[in-house]
Design a protein around this motif. Structure first.
Motif, PDB file in Angstrom:
ATOM      1  N   ARG A   1      -7.582  -1.566  -1.130  1.00 20.43           N
ATOM      2  CA  ARG A   1      -8.223  -1.712  -2.438  1.00 20.43           C
ATOM      3  C   ARG A   1      -9.352  -0.698  -2.525  1.00 20.43           C
ATOM      4  NH1 ARG A   1     -11.796  -6.787  -4.824  1.00 20.43           N
ATOM      5  NH2 ARG A   1     -11.640  -6.213  -7.032  1.00 20.43           N
ATOM      6  N   SER A   2      -9.338   0.104  -3.555  1.00 20.67           N
ATOM      7  CA  SER A   2     -10.285   1.198  -3.665  1.00 20.67           C
ATOM      8  C   SER A   2     -11.719   0.695  -3.703  1.00 20.67           C
ATOM      9  CB  SER A   2      -9.987   2.015  -4.916  1.00 20.67           C
ATOM     10  OG  SER A   2     -10.882   3.095  -5.019  1.00 20.67           O
TER      11      SER A   2
ATOM     12  N   SER B   1     -10.852   7.213   0.488  1.00 20.32           N
ATOM     13  CA  SER B   1      -9.494   7.635   0.829  1.00 20.32           C
ATOM     14  C   SER B   1      -8.941   6.719   1.895  1.00 20.32           C
ATOM     15  CB  SER B   1      -9.469   9.090   1.316  1.00 20.32           C
ATOM     16  OG  SER B   1     -10.238   9.225   2.501  1.00 20.32           O
ATOM     17  N   SER B   2      -7.613   6.711   1.993  1.00 16.66           N
ATOM     18  CA  SER B   2      -6.971   5.863   2.987  1.00 16.66           C
ATOM     19  C   SER B   2      -5.525   6.297   3.185  1.00 16.66           C
ATOM     20  CB  SER B   2      -6.992   4.395   2.532  1.00 16.66           C
ATOM     21  OG  SER B   2      -6.401   3.549   3.501  1.00 16.66           O
ATOM     22  N   VAL B   3      -5.016   6.082   4.395  1.00 18.10           N
ATOM     23  CA  VAL B   3      -3.598   6.232   4.698  1.00 18.10           C
ATOM     24  C   VAL B   3      -3.062   4.835   4.998  1.00 18.10           C
ATOM     25  CG1 VAL B   3      -1.876   7.198   6.242  1.00 18.10           C
ATOM     26  CG2 VAL B   3      -3.870   8.565   5.593  1.00 18.10           C
ATOM     27  N   THR B   4      -2.046   4.415   4.248  1.00 10.94           N
ATOM     28  CA  THR B   4      -1.488   3.076   4.408  1.00 10.94           C
ATOM     29  C   THR B   4      -0.027   3.187   4.845  1.00 10.94           C
ATOM     30  OG1 THR B   4      -1.131   3.100   2.009  1.00 10.94           O
ATOM     31  CG2 THR B   4      -3.014   1.878   2.818  1.00 10.94           C
ATOM     32  N   PRO B   5       0.257   2.902   6.116  1.00 15.33           N
ATOM     33  CA  PRO B   5       1.627   3.014   6.623  1.00 15.33           C
ATOM     34  C   PRO B   5       2.437   1.741   6.418  1.00 15.33           C
ATOM     35  CG  PRO B   5       0.146   2.550   8.428  1.00 15.33           C
ATOM     36  CD  PRO B   5      -0.705   2.642   7.178  1.00 15.33           C
ATOM     37  N   ARG B   6       3.728   1.878   6.677  1.00 10.41           N
ATOM     38  CA  ARG B   6       4.667   0.753   6.573  1.00 10.41           C
ATOM     39  C   ARG B   6       5.783   0.962   7.586  1.00 10.41           C
ATOM     40  NH1 ARG B   6       9.469   0.195   2.710  1.00 10.41           N
ATOM     41  NH2 ARG B   6       9.839  -2.037   2.479  1.00 10.41           N
ATOM     42  N   PHE B   7       6.077  -0.083   8.378  1.00  9.01           N
ATOM     43  CA  PHE B   7       7.167  -0.029   9.356  1.00  9.01           C
ATOM     44  C   PHE B   7       7.956  -1.330   9.270  1.00  9.01           C
ATOM     45  CE2 PHE B   7       3.662   2.485  11.115  1.00  9.01           C
ATOM     46  CZ  PHE B   7       4.276   3.721  11.248  1.00  9.01           C
ATOM     47  N   VAL B   8       9.279  -1.209   9.153  1.00 10.13           N
ATOM     48  CA  VAL B   8      10.130  -2.381   8.980  1.00 10.13           C
ATOM     49  C   VAL B   8      11.409  -2.205   9.792  1.00 10.13           C
ATOM     50  CG1 VAL B   8      11.296  -3.893   7.322  1.00 10.13           C
ATOM     51  CG2 VAL B   8       9.300  -2.570   6.587  1.00 10.13           C
TER      52      VAL B   8
ATOM     53  N   GLY C   1       0.789  -1.223   0.000  1.00 13.58           N
ATOM     54  CA  GLY C   1       0.000   0.000   0.000  1.00 13.58           C
ATOM     55  C   GLY C   1       0.819   1.269   0.000  1.00 13.58           C
ATOM     56  N   THR C   2       1.997   1.269   0.604  1.00 15.82           N
ATOM     57  CA  THR C   2       2.795   2.495   0.680  1.00 15.82           C
ATOM     58  C   THR C   2       3.487   2.791  -0.646  1.00 15.82           C
ATOM     59  OG1 THR C   2       3.162   2.192   3.044  1.00 15.82           O
ATOM     60  CG2 THR C   2       4.680   3.647   1.884  1.00 15.82           C
ATOM     61  N   LEU C   3       4.158   1.809  -1.221  1.00 12.82           N
ATOM     62  CA  LEU C   3       4.967   2.061  -2.408  1.00 12.82           C
ATOM     63  C   LEU C   3       4.217   1.859  -3.721  1.00 12.82           C
ATOM     64  CD1 LEU C   3       8.311   0.433  -1.230  1.00 12.82           C
ATOM     65  CD2 LEU C   3       7.813   2.862  -1.455  1.00 12.82           C
ATOM     66  N   TYR C   4       3.175   1.017  -3.716  1.00 13.17           N
ATOM     67  CA  TYR C   4       2.452   0.753  -4.964  1.00 13.17           C
ATOM     68  C   TYR C   4       0.974   1.111  -4.894  1.00 13.17           C
ATOM     69  CZ  TYR C   4       6.724  -1.290  -6.608  1.00 13.17           C
ATOM     70  OH  TYR C   4       8.040  -1.458  -6.991  1.00 13.17           O
ATOM     71  N   GLY C   5       0.484   1.492  -3.729  1.00 15.33           N
ATOM     72  CA  GLY C   5      -0.786   2.174  -3.643  1.00 15.33           C
ATOM     73  C   GLY C   5      -2.018   1.314  -3.757  1.00 15.33           C
ATOM     74  N   ARG C   6      -3.028   1.917  -4.383  1.00 14.86           N
ATOM     75  CA  ARG C   6      -4.351   1.316  -4.488  1.00 14.86           C
ATOM     76  C   ARG C   6      -4.286  -0.026  -5.207  1.00 14.86           C
ATOM     77  NH1 ARG C   6      -6.269   2.299  -9.550  1.00 14.86           N
ATOM     78  NH2 ARG C   6      -8.473   2.513  -9.031  1.00 14.86           N
TER      79      ARG C   6
ATOM     80  N   GLU D   1      -9.572   8.798  -4.016  1.00 19.35           N
ATOM     81  CA  GLU D   1     -10.186   8.484  -5.295  1.00 19.35           C
ATOM     82  C   GLU D   1     -11.660   8.867  -5.282  1.00 19.35           C
ATOM     83  OE1 GLU D   1     -10.366   4.955  -8.648  1.00 19.35           O
ATOM     84  OE2 GLU D   1      -9.472   4.556  -6.691  1.00 19.35           O
ATOM     85  N   ARG D   2     -12.102   9.426  -6.377  1.00 21.97           N
ATOM     86  CA  ARG D   2     -13.519   9.726  -6.550  1.00 21.97           C
ATOM     87  C   ARG D   2     -14.011   9.004  -7.794  1.00 21.97           C
ATOM     88  NH1 ARG D   2     -17.475  12.668  -4.559  1.00 21.97           N
ATOM     89  NH2 ARG D   2     -19.141  13.489  -5.892  1.00 21.97           N
ATOM     90  N   LYS D   3     -15.106   8.252  -7.628  1.00 19.91           N
ATOM     91  CA  LYS D   3     -15.677   7.499  -8.730  1.00 19.91           C
ATOM     92  C   LYS D   3     -17.102   7.969  -9.007  1.00 19.91           C
ATOM     93  CE  LYS D   3     -12.981   3.246  -8.656  1.00 19.91           C
ATOM     94  NZ  LYS D   3     -13.006   1.769  -8.651  1.00 19.91           N
ATOM     95  N   HIS D   4     -17.410   8.041 -10.288  1.00 20.71           N
ATOM     96  CA  HIS D   4     -18.726   8.470 -10.740  1.00 20.71           C
ATOM     97  C   HIS D   4     -19.332   7.359 -11.575  1.00 20.71           C
ATOM     98  CE1 HIS D   4     -21.574  10.473 -13.497  1.00 20.71           C
ATOM     99  NE2 HIS D   4     -21.808  11.272 -12.481  1.00 20.71           N
TER     100      HIS D   4
END
Length: 783
Positions: free
Chosen positions: A522-523, A495-502, A189-194, A471-474
């Motif tokens: 996933r949107s 919308s979403s915030v997706t964190p990553r901790f390693v 989710g952080t590096l490649y997103g939706r 994201e906005r969908k119509h």
């Protein structure tokens, strides 16, 4: 003067894009190259890696060179066998990346008999790639999708050369001109997103070369399967390189349609695949590389739409003469169709600056999809469905990998994405044309992210990052006749915030342990079929996943070992539901409706390990094994296809409790074992290679139970399962010193019978089997 000439050259490249895209792209890249030139003055010009043919199906690379990733040639001179990947959007050794990755160079793919996207599960444990009707749907560690239809996106993201591929039809083409494939397991989710909830699959193709090179490859196999590949690359003038890759395939396919007498009528699912990929690379300034590309793909592959009924069919269908009942036969009254045509223009800019590398990706794609199938599996015109769709997608992303800060590797980036989709859906029943549905969606997405790794001590690395996605969908649709279903015009935002901790600790050089926590997203979406009332066109909530993983990696000369354990908490799975009408007025009697909605929760946990070793010169062995326990944990209102024990007929749309049941495409055990051995023969080298894959019993795509009306011993059991099975591929290829090569190969050598489609409906329980044993010859020339 030099800058003027280079800008004119860039302008000619941009002419492949539509006018609005050209204007925005030219402004963006003029700014980027000017900015890059000012920052690059303190840098030594970076020479991009020499391009290779990278053709899947071509001759194997020398076994001593183990390489992968866009910078594969960086490993070519490393006798320790470096594998270079870009999973964290920067160039790194595989063993230093704290996440599970299967990295597959072209030679390994070829030797294992991996020629299509759908074959990737045979060489990466914990991965399944199967079909839901016309649609290719990957699964990684039990995370997959149960929404099927044109316009829906997968929750395992697929990227080709850094560009996201949203459609689920075209990704099942043959792997053409590929240098490597990287399978990233776990949410990205952080590096490649939706839509990277389950992971991401990165496919990289050959870059233009600054020396003239090329290859020709031909093959012929069972079922009149003919394939031809051509690759050419080299310099045009100083600082300008090109590449052209062409591929064509035509096959009768292995499924035969029968006429009323039980004889062959026509090839039920022939395969056609044509692909052209061209690239033009320019270096207008020191430290600046621009690569423009044009991709054309045509794919016809309707194997997932051949519905052969084997059980539970009505007497009216069962008694028909010539009805197919055997493996790899069909009895439709017309040929099914599943076709995609793609035209895509891309532009990639890479700027080496005083503090790092700036990369920009711009693309515009136009996809046309046509689908047609006969669902009743008979020669009668009972049921026919036709759907045509067109999808236009523009995407612009920018990544900045910064390495000038002491003890810090920093990546920042952003994305703009716009998608427009139109669909025309027409069912026909008993020869009568039904209600015609016109579905239109528009989606606009934007994201920004940051990911930083801090080297606290010489051996301890901490990574933290987060991505904000919006994201906005119509949705709007109308129907003909309008009196049947009212039109809809609605929109929703997600919308979403997706964190990553390693945390990664280097135990020794090239030996690491790590622990991570990541989130995936996933949107949300809308149901992409017309509802009985406009109020039922309800948005579907986004999927979310929390993932925990620990792992160990080590690599040394001739050996590489990795192992990991994981736990996923998976929420709001997007699925089909049969539920009480959610728009019903309180206190009023409520009916039951079919919707695309959300299952509350599932979980997946397990572990995996992989090993590759070169015990003696010219002998390479590899293997992996995975254990996955994926179950629905809060899904008591699932919609399934049950069985009536009295009538032995299916009961579609039955409300079932799937709590505790195995998730789709999540076999408990998967494993593969392969290798290659090379010997000198007749002024050349002869390589023998083989790959075996094992899959335990699993649900293919429909987790339905037999249900409450079935026999007592069946009630809580899942119906549409595939038993445990194994596949074996093998080949022998001779490569001469002159570049000539000849080979023989066979896939599914043991002729294993296994299902790739298994489900049920009103016309019975249907299934389709995978390709039987195939064998062929191939020849090539590389220069």
């Amino acid at each position: 003067m030099m800058k003027d000439r280079e800008h004119m050259r860039l302008g000619r490249i941009l002419m492949m894009f539509p006018g609005s895209v050209r204007r925005h792209s030219l402004l963006a890249f003029t700014a980027l190259t000017t900015f890059g030139a000012s920052l690059a003055t303190a840098q030594t010009p970076v020479t991009p890696p020499a391009g290779g043919t990278g053709d899947v199906g071509s001759v194997p690379a020398p076994p001593a060179v183990i390489s992968s990733g866009p910078l594969a040639s960086a490993a070519a001179n490393d006798t320790a066998g470096d594998i270079i990947v870009t999973a964290q959007r920067r160039v790194e050794r595989l063993e230093n990346v704290p996440l599970s990755i299967t990295a597959l160079p072209a030679a390994t793919l070829s030797q294992a008999g991996i020629t299509r996207f759908q074959d990737l599960g045979n060489i990466s444990a914990g991965v399944q790639v199967s079909r839901g009707g016309a649609f290719t749907q990957p699964s990684i560690r039990g995370v997959t999708t149960l929404t099927t239809g044109v316009g829906y996106e997968n929750n395992v993201a697929v990227y080709i050369d850094g560009f996201y591929q949203p459609d689920t039809v075209g990704i099942n083409g043959d792997l053409v001109n590929v240098t490597d494939v990287q399978i990233l397991k776990g949410p990205q989710g952080t590096l490649y997103g939706r839509n990277a909830t389950g992971g991401a699959i990165l496919v990289n193709t050959a870059a233009p070369s600054d020396t003239f090179t090329g290859s020709v490859n031909l093959s012929y196999a069972r079922f009149d399967d003919k394939r031809a590949q051509l690759y050419l690359s080299g310099p045009i003038t100083q600082g300008v390189n090109f590449s052209v890759a062409g591929y064509t395939r035509k096959s009768d396919g292995y499924i035969r349609d029968l006429d009323a007498t039980g004889k062959k009528d026509f090839n039920a699912a022939p395969v056609k695949n044509t692909a052209i990929r061209t690239k033009l690379q320019l270096k207008p300034f020191d430290g600046v590389t621009l690569t423009a590309g044009y991709n054309h793909v045509y794919l016809l592959d309707a194997r997932g739409l051949v519905f052969t009924v084997f059980d539970n069919s009505p007497a009216s269908i069962d008694a028909l003469p010539g009805r197919a009942r055997d493996r790899n036969t069909a009895s439709a009254n017309f040929a099914p169709k599943n076709a995609l045509k793609l035209d895509e223009g891309t532009l990639k800019a890479e700027i080496t600056t005083g503090i790092g590398k700036l990369s920009s990706y711009t693309s515009y794609a136009d996809r046309t999809i046509g689908i047609r199938f006969d669902f009743d599996a008979s020669k009668l015109p009972i049921s026919r469905t036709d759907q045509n769709a067109r999808q236009k997608t523009f995407q612009q992303s920018v990544d900045y990998s910064i390495d000038a800060i002491d003890n810090v590797d920093l990546v920042i980036g952003g994305l703009y994405y716009h998608d427009k989709f139109r669909s025309n859906f027409v069912p026909t029943t008993n020869g009568v044309r039904g209600v015609q549905q016109f579905i239109n969606t528009r989606g606009t997405a934007a994201a920004a992210y940051i990911d930083a790794t801090y080297n606290i001590t010489p051996n301890l690395f901490l990574t933290g990052g987060a991505r904000y996605s919006y994201e906005r969908k119509h949705l709007d649709y109308n129907v003909i006749p309008v009196a049947a279903l009212l039109p809809v015009d609605t929109a929703a935002s997600f919308s979403s915030v997706t964190p990553r901790f390693v945390a990664r600790y280097e135990l020794a050089d090239r030996t690491n342990v790590y622990a991570s926590y990541t989130q995936g997203f996933r949107s949300g979406t809308f149901p992409l079929t017309a509802q009985v009332r406009p109020a039922l066109a309800l948005p579907v909530r986004p999927e979310k996943i929390d993932a925990y993983e620990i792992g160990f990696k080590t690599a040394d000369r001739g050996l590489r070992f990795e192992t990991a354990a994981f736990y996923y908490d998976y929420r709001n799975l997007q699925v089909g539901l049969t539920v009480p009408d959610p728009t019903c007025t309180p206190g009023a009697p409520c009916g039951i409706v079919n919707l695309i909605g959300n299952a509350r929760r599932a979980e997946s946990y397990g572990g995996e390990a992989s090993l590759s070793v070169t015990p003696v010169q010219d002998l390479n062995l590899r293997g992996s094994v995975a254990y996955t326990h994926a179950r629905y944990t809060d899904f008591a209102t699932a919609t399934g296809t049950g069985l009536n024990a009295t009538t032995q007929q299916n009961v579609p749309g039955q409300v079932q409790n799937w709590n505790g049941q195995q998730a789709a495409r999540a076999p408990t055990w998967t494993a593969n074992l392969g290798g290659d051995y090379t010997v000198p023969v007749a002024e050349g080298r002869l390589t023998f290679s083989a790959n075996a894959a094992y899959t335990s019993s699993f649900v293919i795509s429909n987790p339905s139970l037999f249900g409450a009306l079935a026999a007592p011993v069946q009630v809580g059991k899942q119906r549409f399962r595939q038993g445990a099975y194994g596949l074996l591929n093998g080949s022998a290829t001779w490569v001469g010193a002159s570049g000539l090569s000849f080979g023989v190969y066979s896939d599914n050598i043991t002729n294993t019978k296994y299902k790739v489609v298994s489900s049920g409906g009103a016309f019975g329980s249907y299934r389709q089997y995978g390709e039987p044993v195939t064998y062929g010859v191939r020849a090539g020339y590389k220069f």
